[in-house]
Design an enzyme around this catalytic site. Sequence first.
Site, PDB file in Angstrom:
ATOM      1  N   LYS A 136       0.859  -1.189   0.000  1.00 20.09           N
ATOM      2  CA  LYS A 136       0.000   0.000   0.000  1.00 20.09           C
ATOM      3  C   LYS A 136       0.887   1.228   0.000  1.00 20.09           C
ATOM      4  CE  LYS A 136      -4.450   0.747   0.044  1.00 20.09           C
ATOM      5  NZ  LYS A 136      -5.492  -0.197  -0.389  1.00 20.09           N
TER       6      LYS A 136
HETATM    7  P1  NAD Z   1     -13.217   7.489  -3.226  1.00 10.57           P
HETATM    8  O1  NAD Z   1     -12.199   8.532  -2.983  1.00 10.57           O
HETATM    9  O2  NAD Z   1     -13.684   7.215  -4.615  1.00 10.57           O
HETATM   10  O3  NAD Z   1     -14.540   7.786  -2.349  1.00 10.57           O
HETATM   11  C1  NAD Z   1     -14.498   8.022  -0.982  1.00 10.57           C
HETATM   12  C2  NAD Z   1     -15.873   8.550  -0.576  1.00 10.57           C
HETATM   13  O4  NAD Z   1     -15.944   8.672   0.842  1.00 10.57           O
HETATM   14  C3  NAD Z   1     -16.192   9.926  -1.130  1.00 10.57           C
HETATM   15  O5  NAD Z   1     -17.568   9.970  -1.476  1.00 10.57           O
HETATM   16  C4  NAD Z   1     -15.907  10.852   0.049  1.00 10.57           C
HETATM   17  O6  NAD Z   1     -16.648  12.078  -0.026  1.00 10.57           O
HETATM   18  C5  NAD Z   1     -16.406   9.971   1.166  1.00 10.57           C
HETATM   19  N1  NAD Z   1     -15.894  10.314   2.484  1.00 10.57           N
HETATM   20  C6  NAD Z   1     -14.649  10.662   2.837  1.00 10.57           C
HETATM   21  N2  NAD Z   1     -14.602  10.883   4.172  1.00 10.57           N
HETATM   22  C7  NAD Z   1     -15.849  10.633   4.637  1.00 10.57           C
HETATM   23  C8  NAD Z   1     -16.441  10.661   5.915  1.00 10.57           C
HETATM   24  N3  NAD Z   1     -15.732  10.985   6.999  1.00 10.57           N
HETATM   25  N4  NAD Z   1     -17.762  10.352   6.028  1.00 10.57           N
HETATM   26  C9  NAD Z   1     -18.484  10.016   4.947  1.00 10.57           C
HETATM   27  N5  NAD Z   1     -17.963   9.962   3.709  1.00 10.57           N
HETATM   28  C10 NAD Z   1     -16.671  10.278   3.576  1.00 10.57           C
HETATM   29  O7  NAD Z   1     -12.628   6.173  -2.538  1.00 10.57           O
HETATM   30  P2  NAD Z   1     -13.002   4.656  -2.879  1.00 10.57           P
HETATM   31  O8  NAD Z   1     -12.040   4.162  -3.895  1.00 10.57           O
HETATM   32  O9  NAD Z   1     -14.455   4.537  -3.091  1.00 10.57           O
HETATM   33  O10 NAD Z   1     -12.582   3.959  -1.502  1.00 10.57           O
HETATM   34  C11 NAD Z   1     -13.463   3.914  -0.379  1.00 10.57           C
HETATM   35  C12 NAD Z   1     -12.955   2.863   0.581  1.00 10.57           C
HETATM   36  O11 NAD Z   1     -12.909   1.593  -0.083  1.00 10.57           O
HETATM   37  C13 NAD Z   1     -11.570   3.076   1.143  1.00 10.57           C
HETATM   38  O12 NAD Z   1     -11.503   2.572   2.459  1.00 10.57           O
HETATM   39  C14 NAD Z   1     -10.689   2.237   0.246  1.00 10.57           C
HETATM   40  O13 NAD Z   1      -9.477   1.860   0.841  1.00 10.57           O
HETATM   41  C15 NAD Z   1     -11.601   1.048   0.020  1.00 10.57           C
HETATM   42  N6  NAD Z   1     -11.308   0.259  -1.167  1.00 10.57           N
HETATM   43  C16 NAD Z   1     -11.300   0.821  -2.399  1.00 10.57           C
HETATM   44  C17 NAD Z   1     -11.027   0.021  -3.511  1.00 10.57           C
HETATM   45  C18 NAD Z   1     -11.066   0.550  -4.915  1.00 10.57           C
HETATM   46  O14 NAD Z   1     -10.965  -0.261  -5.851  1.00 10.57           O
HETATM   47  N7  NAD Z   1     -11.256   1.838  -5.122  1.00 10.57           N
HETATM   48  C19 NAD Z   1     -10.723  -1.339  -3.337  1.00 10.57           C
HETATM   49  C20 NAD Z   1     -10.770  -1.893  -2.056  1.00 10.57           C
HETATM   50  C21 NAD Z   1     -11.061  -1.073  -0.974  1.00 10.57           C
END
Ligand code: NAD
Length: 446
Positions: A136
Amino acid sequence: MGSNGRAATDRRGSGGWETVLEAERTLEPGTEWHSELYRVAVDQFRRAADLLGLEEEIRARLLEPRRALVVNFPVRLDDGEVQSFTGYRVQHTLTMGPMKGGFRYGPGVSLGECAALAMWMTFKCALVGLPFGGAKGGVRCDPNRLSDGELEHVTRRYASEIFPIIGPDRDIAAPDIATGEREMAWFMDTYSQQVGHPVPEIVTGKPLVLGGTEGRDIATGLGVVFCVEELMETAGEQLDAQRVVVQGLGNVGGTVVRELAQRGATIVGVSDVTGGIVDPDGLDAAAVEAWMAEHRFVRDFPGGKPVSRLEVLEQPCDILIPAAVEQQITGENAGRIDARWVVEGANGPTTPEGDEILAARGIEVLPDVLANAGGVTVSYFEWVQDQQKLAWQGAEVAARLRIQLDDAFARVRNAREQRDTDWRTAAQAVAIERVADASRLRTIYP
Ligand code: NAD
Protein backbone atom coordinates in the site's frame (compact mmCIF):
# COMPACT_ATOMS: atom_id res chain seq x y z
CA MET A 1 19.94 -3.17 33.33
CA GLY A 2 18.33 -2.20 30.03
CA SER A 3 15.31 -4.15 28.83
CA ASN A 4 17.50 -5.72 26.15
CA GLY A 5 19.19 -7.64 28.93
CA ARG A 6 22.62 -6.00 28.82
CA ALA A 7 23.93 -5.02 32.23
CA ALA A 8 24.93 -1.37 32.25
CA THR A 9 27.97 -2.15 34.35
CA ASP A 10 29.25 -4.44 31.54
CA ARG A 11 30.12 -1.37 29.55
CA ARG A 12 31.17 1.05 32.22
CA GLY A 13 30.81 1.16 36.01
CA SER A 14 27.97 3.13 37.49
CA GLY A 15 27.13 6.57 36.15
CA GLY A 16 27.49 7.78 32.52
CA TRP A 17 26.85 4.71 30.35
CA GLU A 18 24.04 3.47 32.50
CA THR A 19 22.02 6.51 31.55
CA VAL A 20 22.80 5.96 27.88
CA LEU A 21 21.68 2.34 28.04
CA GLU A 22 18.40 3.37 29.63
CA ALA A 23 17.79 5.46 26.53
CA GLU A 24 18.86 2.53 24.33
CA ARG A 25 16.12 0.27 25.68
CA THR A 26 15.03 -2.19 22.99
CA LEU A 27 11.97 -0.76 21.31
CA GLU A 28 8.82 -2.82 21.02
CA PRO A 29 8.43 -4.70 17.70
CA GLY A 30 6.23 -2.67 15.38
CA THR A 31 7.33 0.71 16.70
CA GLU A 32 7.98 1.98 13.18
CA TRP A 33 4.37 1.42 12.15
CA HIS A 34 2.82 2.94 15.23
CA SER A 35 -0.63 4.23 14.30
CA GLU A 36 -4.24 3.64 15.26
CA LEU A 37 -4.90 1.64 12.09
CA TYR A 38 -1.88 -0.62 12.61
CA ARG A 39 -3.12 -1.31 16.14
CA VAL A 40 -6.43 -2.42 14.64
CA ALA A 41 -4.72 -4.64 12.04
CA VAL A 42 -2.51 -6.25 14.70
CA ASP A 43 -5.46 -6.86 17.02
CA GLN A 44 -7.39 -8.61 14.23
CA PHE A 45 -4.32 -10.61 13.21
CA ARG A 46 -3.67 -11.79 16.79
CA ARG A 47 -7.24 -13.03 17.22
CA ALA A 48 -7.00 -15.17 14.09
CA ALA A 49 -3.43 -16.30 14.84
CA ASP A 50 -4.53 -17.40 18.33
CA LEU A 51 -7.43 -19.33 16.85
CA LEU A 52 -5.03 -21.09 14.48
CA GLY A 53 -2.40 -21.67 17.18
CA LEU A 54 0.10 -20.05 14.78
CA GLU A 55 3.73 -20.57 15.71
CA GLU A 56 5.63 -17.55 17.05
CA GLU A 57 8.13 -17.53 14.19
CA ILE A 58 5.46 -17.08 11.48
CA ARG A 59 3.53 -14.62 13.64
CA ALA A 60 6.56 -12.37 13.93
CA ARG A 61 7.15 -12.52 10.18
CA LEU A 62 3.59 -11.54 9.33
CA LEU A 63 3.12 -8.92 12.02
CA GLU A 64 5.43 -6.41 10.37
CA PRO A 65 5.89 -5.36 6.76
CA ARG A 66 8.93 -6.65 4.95
CA ARG A 67 9.91 -3.31 3.40
CA ALA A 68 8.93 0.33 3.42
CA LEU A 69 10.11 3.35 1.50
CA VAL A 70 9.46 6.88 2.72
CA VAL A 71 10.06 9.66 0.23
CA ASN A 72 10.03 13.44 0.45
CA PHE A 73 9.84 15.34 -2.78
CA PRO A 74 9.26 18.88 -4.02
CA VAL A 75 6.47 19.91 -6.40
CA ARG A 76 6.10 23.35 -7.97
CA LEU A 77 2.53 24.53 -7.45
CA ASP A 78 0.53 26.62 -9.93
CA ASP A 79 1.40 29.86 -8.11
CA GLY A 80 5.13 29.17 -8.52
CA GLU A 81 5.69 28.17 -4.88
CA VAL A 82 7.45 24.87 -4.17
CA GLN A 83 5.80 22.50 -1.68
CA SER A 84 7.38 19.40 -0.17
CA PHE A 85 5.28 16.22 -0.02
CA THR A 86 5.81 12.98 1.90
CA GLY A 87 4.95 9.68 0.22
CA TYR A 88 5.10 6.03 1.24
CA ARG A 89 5.19 2.57 -0.23
CA VAL A 90 4.93 -0.36 2.15
CA GLN A 91 5.38 -3.98 1.03
CA HIS A 92 4.05 -6.48 3.53
CA THR A 93 5.22 -9.87 2.27
CA LEU A 94 7.28 -11.18 -0.63
CA THR A 95 6.28 -14.77 0.06
CA MET A 96 3.21 -15.06 -2.15
CA GLY A 97 4.37 -13.45 -5.41
CA PRO A 98 4.75 -9.86 -6.54
CA MET A 99 3.21 -7.28 -4.26
CA LYS A 100 -0.04 -5.55 -5.08
CA GLY A 101 -1.82 -2.59 -3.58
CA GLY A 102 -3.32 0.81 -4.19
CA PHE A 103 -2.04 4.26 -3.42
CA ARG A 104 -4.12 7.01 -1.87
CA TYR A 105 -4.06 10.74 -1.31
CA GLY A 106 -5.19 12.28 1.95
CA PRO A 107 -4.07 14.60 4.74
CA GLY A 108 -3.76 11.70 7.20
CA VAL A 109 -1.73 9.28 5.06
CA SER A 110 1.14 7.89 7.16
CA LEU A 111 3.63 5.05 7.31
CA GLY A 112 1.58 3.25 9.94
CA GLU A 113 -1.65 3.58 7.96
CA CYS A 114 0.03 2.16 4.86
CA ALA A 115 1.51 -0.68 6.94
CA ALA A 116 -1.94 -1.71 8.21
CA LEU A 117 -3.45 -1.49 4.74
CA ALA A 118 -0.56 -3.47 3.22
CA MET A 119 -1.10 -6.23 5.80
CA TRP A 120 -4.81 -6.40 4.97
CA MET A 121 -3.92 -6.58 1.27
CA THR A 122 -1.80 -9.67 1.93
CA PHE A 123 -4.71 -11.39 3.64
CA LYS A 124 -7.24 -10.22 1.05
CA CYS A 125 -5.16 -11.65 -1.81
CA ALA A 126 -4.57 -14.90 0.08
CA LEU A 127 -8.25 -15.26 0.89
CA VAL A 128 -9.27 -14.92 -2.75
CA GLY A 129 -6.34 -17.09 -3.88
CA LEU A 130 -4.45 -14.44 -5.86
CA PRO A 131 -0.69 -14.87 -6.36
CA PHE A 132 0.24 -11.59 -4.66
CA GLY A 133 1.58 -10.23 -1.41
CA GLY A 134 0.11 -7.02 -0.03
CA ALA A 135 1.39 -3.49 -0.51
CA LYS A 136 0.00 0.00 0.00
CA GLY A 137 1.16 3.52 -0.57
CA GLY A 138 0.13 7.09 -0.73
CA VAL A 139 1.02 10.74 -0.51
CA ARG A 140 0.10 12.96 2.40
CA CYS A 141 -1.79 15.84 0.82
CA ASP A 142 -5.25 17.30 0.56
CA PRO A 143 -6.29 16.41 -3.00
CA ASN A 144 -9.27 18.78 -2.81
CA ARG A 145 -6.86 21.71 -2.51
CA LEU A 146 -4.64 20.73 -5.45
CA SER A 147 -5.36 21.59 -9.08
CA ASP A 148 -5.41 18.89 -11.76
CA GLY A 149 -1.96 19.98 -12.89
CA GLU A 150 -0.57 19.86 -9.35
CA LEU A 151 -2.06 16.41 -8.81
CA GLU A 152 -0.40 15.23 -12.02
CA HIS A 153 2.98 16.49 -10.79
CA VAL A 154 2.49 14.87 -7.38
CA THR A 155 1.54 11.55 -9.02
CA ARG A 156 4.41 11.55 -11.49
CA ARG A 157 7.00 12.52 -8.91
CA TYR A 158 5.66 9.94 -6.43
CA ALA A 159 5.89 7.23 -9.13
CA SER A 160 9.46 8.14 -9.97
CA GLU A 161 10.47 8.33 -6.28
CA ILE A 162 9.25 4.81 -5.53
CA PHE A 163 10.57 3.50 -8.87
CA PRO A 164 13.44 1.55 -7.21
CA ILE A 165 11.07 -0.86 -5.45
CA ILE A 166 8.19 -1.26 -7.92
CA GLY A 167 7.83 -3.19 -11.18
CA PRO A 168 5.31 -5.37 -13.03
CA ASP A 169 6.79 -8.47 -11.38
CA ARG A 170 7.73 -6.76 -8.11
CA ASP A 171 5.01 -4.40 -6.94
CA ILE A 172 1.94 -3.35 -8.92
CA ALA A 173 -0.03 -0.22 -8.00
CA ALA A 174 -3.79 0.44 -8.15
CA PRO A 175 -6.38 3.09 -7.23
CA ASP A 176 -7.51 3.85 -3.70
CA ILE A 177 -8.97 6.88 -1.91
CA ALA A 178 -8.81 9.98 -4.14
CA THR A 179 -6.98 8.20 -6.95
CA GLY A 180 -8.58 6.69 -10.03
CA GLU A 181 -8.09 5.99 -13.73
CA ARG A 182 -6.50 9.38 -14.37
CA GLU A 183 -3.81 8.95 -11.71
CA MET A 184 -3.17 5.37 -12.91
CA ALA A 185 -2.58 6.69 -16.45
CA TRP A 186 -0.02 9.24 -15.16
CA PHE A 187 1.62 6.56 -13.01
CA MET A 188 1.84 4.11 -15.93
CA ASP A 189 3.23 6.78 -18.24
CA THR A 190 5.88 7.87 -15.71
CA TYR A 191 7.08 4.31 -15.13
CA SER A 192 7.11 3.63 -18.89
CA GLN A 193 9.14 6.80 -19.53
CA GLN A 194 11.73 5.62 -17.01
CA VAL A 195 12.22 2.21 -18.62
CA GLY A 196 11.83 3.40 -22.21
CA HIS A 197 8.86 1.29 -23.34
CA PRO A 198 5.18 0.96 -22.41
CA VAL A 199 4.56 -1.14 -19.29
CA PRO A 200 0.79 -1.27 -18.80
CA GLU A 201 1.06 -4.03 -16.20
CA ILE A 202 2.84 -1.72 -13.70
CA VAL A 203 -0.56 -0.52 -12.57
CA THR A 204 -4.16 -1.71 -12.59
CA GLY A 205 -7.31 0.38 -12.71
CA LYS A 206 -6.04 2.14 -15.86
CA PRO A 207 -8.27 3.53 -18.59
CA LEU A 208 -9.32 0.84 -21.07
CA VAL A 209 -7.40 2.38 -23.94
CA LEU A 210 -4.13 2.06 -21.97
CA GLY A 211 -4.61 -1.62 -21.22
CA GLY A 212 -7.20 -1.39 -18.47
CA THR A 213 -9.82 -4.08 -18.16
CA GLU A 214 -13.54 -3.98 -18.62
CA GLY A 215 -15.22 -3.94 -15.23
CA ARG A 216 -12.38 -2.67 -13.02
CA ASP A 217 -14.17 0.62 -12.32
CA ILE A 218 -17.12 -1.15 -10.69
CA ALA A 219 -15.25 -4.23 -9.44
CA THR A 220 -14.94 -3.33 -5.75
CA GLY A 221 -18.55 -2.22 -5.42
CA LEU A 222 -19.83 -5.17 -7.43
CA GLY A 223 -17.81 -7.51 -5.19
CA VAL A 224 -19.46 -5.95 -2.14
CA VAL A 225 -22.86 -6.61 -3.72
CA PHE A 226 -21.97 -10.25 -4.58
CA CYS A 227 -20.99 -10.74 -0.92
CA VAL A 228 -24.26 -9.14 0.24
CA GLU A 229 -26.12 -11.61 -2.03
CA GLU A 230 -24.23 -14.55 -0.53
CA LEU A 231 -24.88 -13.23 2.96
CA MET A 232 -28.61 -13.01 2.27
CA GLU A 233 -28.62 -16.54 0.92
CA THR A 234 -26.79 -17.77 4.02
CA ALA A 235 -29.30 -15.97 6.24
CA GLY A 236 -32.28 -17.18 4.18
CA GLU A 237 -33.34 -13.60 3.42
CA GLN A 238 -34.42 -11.73 0.27
CA LEU A 239 -32.20 -8.87 -0.89
CA ASP A 240 -35.16 -6.88 -2.21
CA ALA A 241 -36.65 -6.82 1.29
CA GLN A 242 -33.62 -5.08 2.83
CA ARG A 243 -33.16 -1.45 3.81
CA VAL A 244 -29.58 -0.31 3.20
CA VAL A 245 -27.41 2.61 4.36
CA VAL A 246 -24.21 3.36 2.44
CA GLN A 247 -21.53 5.64 3.86
CA GLY A 248 -19.32 7.10 1.09
CA LEU A 249 -20.39 7.80 -2.48
CA GLY A 250 -17.09 7.41 -4.28
CA ASN A 251 -15.92 4.55 -6.47
CA VAL A 252 -17.02 1.84 -4.04
CA GLY A 253 -20.09 3.40 -2.38
CA GLY A 254 -21.46 4.85 -5.61
CA THR A 255 -21.40 1.44 -7.31
CA VAL A 256 -22.91 -0.28 -4.26
CA VAL A 257 -25.85 2.13 -4.19
CA ARG A 258 -26.54 1.70 -7.93
CA GLU A 259 -26.18 -2.09 -7.98
CA LEU A 260 -28.20 -2.71 -4.81
CA ALA A 261 -31.00 -0.38 -5.93
CA GLN A 262 -31.09 -2.23 -9.27
CA ARG A 263 -31.53 -5.47 -7.31
CA GLY A 264 -34.53 -4.06 -5.46
CA ALA A 265 -32.99 -3.10 -2.11
CA THR A 266 -34.25 0.14 -0.52
CA ILE A 267 -31.54 2.74 0.02
CA VAL A 268 -32.55 4.57 3.22
CA GLY A 269 -29.38 6.61 3.77
CA VAL A 270 -26.23 7.76 1.98
CA SER A 271 -23.40 10.13 2.85
CA ASP A 272 -20.14 11.59 1.68
CA VAL A 273 -17.53 13.86 3.21
CA THR A 274 -20.01 16.77 3.21
CA GLY A 275 -22.75 14.96 5.18
CA GLY A 276 -25.63 12.56 4.68
CA ILE A 277 -29.26 12.27 3.68
CA VAL A 278 -31.79 9.76 4.97
CA ASP A 279 -35.30 8.69 4.04
CA PRO A 280 -36.89 5.67 5.76
CA ASP A 281 -39.17 5.24 2.72
CA GLY A 282 -36.20 5.03 0.35
CA LEU A 283 -34.09 7.51 -1.59
CA ASP A 284 -34.17 7.70 -5.38
CA ALA A 285 -30.76 6.09 -6.08
CA ALA A 286 -30.69 7.22 -9.72
CA ALA A 287 -31.43 10.80 -8.68
CA VAL A 288 -28.62 10.69 -6.08
CA GLU A 289 -26.22 9.40 -8.75
CA ALA A 290 -27.25 12.13 -11.21
CA TRP A 291 -26.86 14.77 -8.47
CA MET A 292 -23.37 13.50 -7.61
CA ALA A 293 -22.35 13.54 -11.26
CA GLU A 294 -23.39 17.17 -11.56
CA HIS A 295 -22.52 18.59 -8.11
CA ARG A 296 -19.69 16.27 -6.95
CA PHE A 297 -20.96 16.25 -3.34
CA VAL A 298 -24.26 15.03 -1.86
CA ARG A 299 -24.77 18.25 0.14
CA ASP A 300 -28.01 20.10 -0.78
CA PHE A 301 -29.51 17.05 -2.53
CA PRO A 302 -33.23 17.91 -2.92
CA GLY A 303 -34.73 14.87 -1.21
CA GLY A 304 -34.60 13.03 2.11
CA LYS A 305 -33.57 14.62 5.39
CA PRO A 306 -30.05 16.02 5.81
CA VAL A 307 -27.99 14.47 8.64
CA SER A 308 -24.34 14.64 9.65
CA ARG A 309 -21.62 12.31 8.33
CA LEU A 310 -21.73 10.15 11.44
CA GLU A 311 -25.49 10.32 12.08
CA VAL A 312 -26.14 8.45 8.84
CA LEU A 313 -24.48 5.38 10.38
CA GLU A 314 -27.16 5.29 13.07
CA GLN A 315 -30.09 5.39 10.65
CA PRO A 316 -32.25 2.27 11.21
CA CYS A 317 -31.61 -0.25 8.42
CA ASP A 318 -30.94 -3.93 7.78
CA ILE A 319 -27.55 -3.64 6.09
CA LEU A 320 -25.07 -0.88 6.89
CA ILE A 321 -22.26 -0.53 4.35
CA PRO A 322 -19.39 1.74 5.39
CA ALA A 323 -17.61 2.50 2.09
CA ALA A 324 -15.72 5.69 2.88
CA VAL A 325 -12.77 5.75 5.26
CA GLU A 326 -11.41 3.78 8.21
CA GLN A 327 -12.45 3.84 11.87
CA GLN A 328 -16.06 4.91 11.52
CA ILE A 329 -17.72 2.33 13.78
CA THR A 330 -16.02 2.59 17.15
CA GLY A 331 -16.56 1.95 20.86
CA GLU A 332 -18.26 5.33 20.94
CA ASN A 333 -21.05 4.78 18.37
CA ALA A 334 -21.32 0.98 17.92
CA GLY A 335 -23.99 0.85 20.64
CA ARG A 336 -26.20 3.08 18.51
CA ILE A 337 -25.83 1.21 15.20
CA ASP A 338 -29.33 0.06 14.27
CA ALA A 339 -28.61 -2.60 11.63
CA ARG A 340 -28.61 -6.39 11.41
CA TRP A 341 -25.46 -6.66 9.30
CA VAL A 342 -22.44 -4.45 8.64
CA VAL A 343 -20.73 -5.14 5.30
CA GLU A 344 -17.34 -3.42 5.09
CA GLY A 345 -16.83 -1.79 1.70
CA ALA A 346 -14.06 0.40 3.11
CA ASN A 347 -10.82 -0.88 4.59
CA GLY A 348 -10.77 -0.91 8.39
CA PRO A 349 -14.04 0.95 9.05
CA THR A 350 -14.68 -0.91 12.35
CA THR A 351 -12.34 -0.73 15.34
CA PRO A 352 -11.84 -3.75 17.66
CA GLU A 353 -13.89 -1.91 20.34
CA GLY A 354 -16.68 -1.37 17.79
CA ASP A 355 -16.49 -5.02 16.74
CA GLU A 356 -16.90 -6.19 20.31
CA ILE A 357 -20.00 -4.09 20.91
CA LEU A 358 -21.58 -5.12 17.59
CA ALA A 359 -20.93 -8.80 18.36
CA ALA A 360 -22.49 -8.46 21.83
CA ARG A 361 -25.56 -6.93 20.18
CA GLY A 362 -25.82 -9.76 17.63
CA ILE A 363 -24.88 -7.57 14.64
CA GLU A 364 -22.79 -9.57 12.17
CA VAL A 365 -19.86 -7.91 10.40
CA LEU A 366 -18.75 -9.13 6.99
CA PRO A 367 -15.11 -7.98 6.97
CA ASP A 368 -13.24 -5.82 4.47
CA VAL A 369 -10.76 -8.55 3.48
CA LEU A 370 -13.69 -10.46 1.98
CA ALA A 371 -16.32 -7.82 1.19
CA ASN A 372 -14.10 -5.43 -0.78
CA ALA A 373 -11.81 -8.05 -2.36
CA GLY A 374 -13.53 -7.60 -5.74
CA GLY A 375 -11.24 -4.69 -6.57
CA VAL A 376 -7.96 -6.55 -6.25
CA THR A 377 -9.49 -9.61 -7.91
CA VAL A 378 -10.30 -7.69 -11.08
CA SER A 379 -6.94 -5.92 -10.78
CA TYR A 380 -5.41 -9.38 -10.95
CA PHE A 381 -7.50 -10.10 -14.07
CA GLU A 382 -6.20 -6.85 -15.57
CA TRP A 383 -2.57 -7.75 -14.81
CA VAL A 384 -3.07 -11.22 -16.34
CA GLN A 385 -4.63 -9.74 -19.50
CA ASP A 386 -1.84 -7.14 -19.82
CA GLN A 387 0.83 -9.80 -19.56
CA GLN A 388 -0.85 -12.00 -22.17
CA LYS A 389 -2.05 -9.11 -24.38
CA LEU A 390 -5.66 -10.24 -24.00
CA ALA A 391 -8.86 -8.23 -23.64
CA TRP A 392 -11.75 -10.00 -21.93
CA GLN A 393 -15.37 -8.90 -22.31
CA GLY A 394 -17.09 -7.23 -19.36
CA ALA A 395 -19.45 -10.18 -18.89
CA GLU A 396 -16.50 -12.57 -18.67
CA VAL A 397 -14.82 -10.37 -16.05
CA ALA A 398 -18.01 -10.22 -13.95
CA ALA A 399 -18.55 -13.99 -14.26
CA ARG A 400 -14.97 -14.76 -13.19
CA LEU A 401 -15.28 -12.29 -10.32
CA ARG A 402 -18.45 -14.01 -9.14
CA ILE A 403 -16.75 -17.44 -9.18
CA GLN A 404 -13.70 -16.20 -7.29
CA LEU A 405 -15.68 -14.32 -4.61
CA ASP A 406 -18.33 -17.00 -4.13
CA ASP A 407 -15.54 -19.48 -3.58
CA ALA A 408 -13.83 -17.23 -1.01
CA PHE A 409 -17.18 -16.58 0.69
CA ALA A 410 -17.85 -20.32 0.97
CA ARG A 411 -14.42 -20.93 2.50
CA VAL A 412 -15.02 -18.21 5.08
CA ARG A 413 -18.54 -19.47 5.84
CA ASN A 414 -17.19 -22.99 6.41
CA ALA A 415 -14.34 -21.76 8.61
CA ARG A 416 -16.80 -19.68 10.63
CA GLU A 417 -18.99 -22.71 11.25
CA GLN A 418 -16.16 -25.14 11.91
CA ARG A 419 -14.25 -22.83 14.22
CA ASP A 420 -17.36 -21.32 15.79
CA THR A 421 -16.12 -17.76 15.37
CA ASP A 422 -17.12 -14.46 13.77
CA TRP A 423 -16.84 -13.63 10.05
CA ARG A 424 -13.76 -11.46 10.44
CA THR A 425 -11.72 -13.92 12.46
CA ALA A 426 -12.78 -16.75 10.13
CA ALA A 427 -11.72 -14.76 7.03
CA GLN A 428 -8.39 -13.79 8.54
CA ALA A 429 -7.77 -17.36 9.69
CA VAL A 430 -8.36 -18.76 6.19
CA ALA A 431 -6.01 -16.14 4.73
CA ILE A 432 -3.29 -16.41 7.38
CA GLU A 433 -3.24 -20.18 7.09
CA ARG A 434 -2.51 -19.91 3.38
CA VAL A 435 0.31 -17.39 3.82
CA ALA A 436 1.73 -19.40 6.74
CA ASP A 437 1.74 -22.56 4.58
CA ALA A 438 3.70 -20.75 1.87
CA SER A 439 6.13 -19.34 4.44
CA ARG A 440 6.78 -22.79 5.90
CA LEU A 441 7.37 -24.27 2.43
CA ARG A 442 9.83 -21.55 1.42
CA THR A 443 11.58 -21.84 4.83
CA ILE A 444 14.20 -19.23 5.73
CA TYR A 445 16.84 -17.91 3.35
CA PRO A 446 19.76 -18.71 3.42
P1 NAD B 1 -13.22 7.49 -3.23
O1 NAD B 1 -12.20 8.53 -2.98
O2 NAD B 1 -13.68 7.22 -4.62
O3 NAD B 1 -14.54 7.79 -2.35
C1 NAD B 1 -14.50 8.02 -0.98
C2 NAD B 1 -15.87 8.55 -0.58
O4 NAD B 1 -15.94 8.67 0.84
C3 NAD B 1 -16.19 9.93 -1.13
O5 NAD B 1 -17.57 9.97 -1.48
C4 NAD B 1 -15.91 10.85 0.05
O6 NAD B 1 -16.65 12.08 -0.03
C5 NAD B 1 -16.41 9.97 1.17
N1 NAD B 1 -15.89 10.31 2.48
C6 NAD B 1 -14.65 10.66 2.84
N2 NAD B 1 -14.60 10.88 4.17
C7 NAD B 1 -15.85 10.63 4.64
C8 NAD B 1 -16.44 10.66 5.91
N3 NAD B 1 -15.73 10.98 7.00
N4 NAD B 1 -17.76 10.35 6.03
C9 NAD B 1 -18.48 10.02 4.95
N5 NAD B 1 -17.96 9.96 3.71
C10 NAD B 1 -16.67 10.28 3.58
O7 NAD B 1 -12.63 6.17 -2.54
P2 NAD B 1 -13.00 4.66 -2.88
O8 NAD B 1 -12.04 4.16 -3.89
O9 NAD B 1 -14.45 4.54 -3.09
O10 NAD B 1 -12.58 3.96 -1.50
C11 NAD B 1 -13.46 3.91 -0.38
C12 NAD B 1 -12.95 2.86 0.58
O11 NAD B 1 -12.91 1.59 -0.08
C13 NAD B 1 -11.57 3.08 1.14
O12 NAD B 1 -11.50 2.57 2.46
C14 NAD B 1 -10.69 2.24 0.25
O13 NAD B 1 -9.48 1.86 0.84
C15 NAD B 1 -11.60 1.05 0.02
N6 NAD B 1 -11.31 0.26 -1.17
C16 NAD B 1 -11.30 0.82 -2.40
C17 NAD B 1 -11.03 0.02 -3.51
C18 NAD B 1 -11.07 0.55 -4.92
O14 NAD B 1 -10.96 -0.26 -5.85
N7 NAD B 1 -11.26 1.84 -5.12
C19 NAD B 1 -10.72 -1.34 -3.34
C20 NAD B 1 -10.77 -1.89 -2.06
C21 NAD B 1 -11.06 -1.07 -0.97
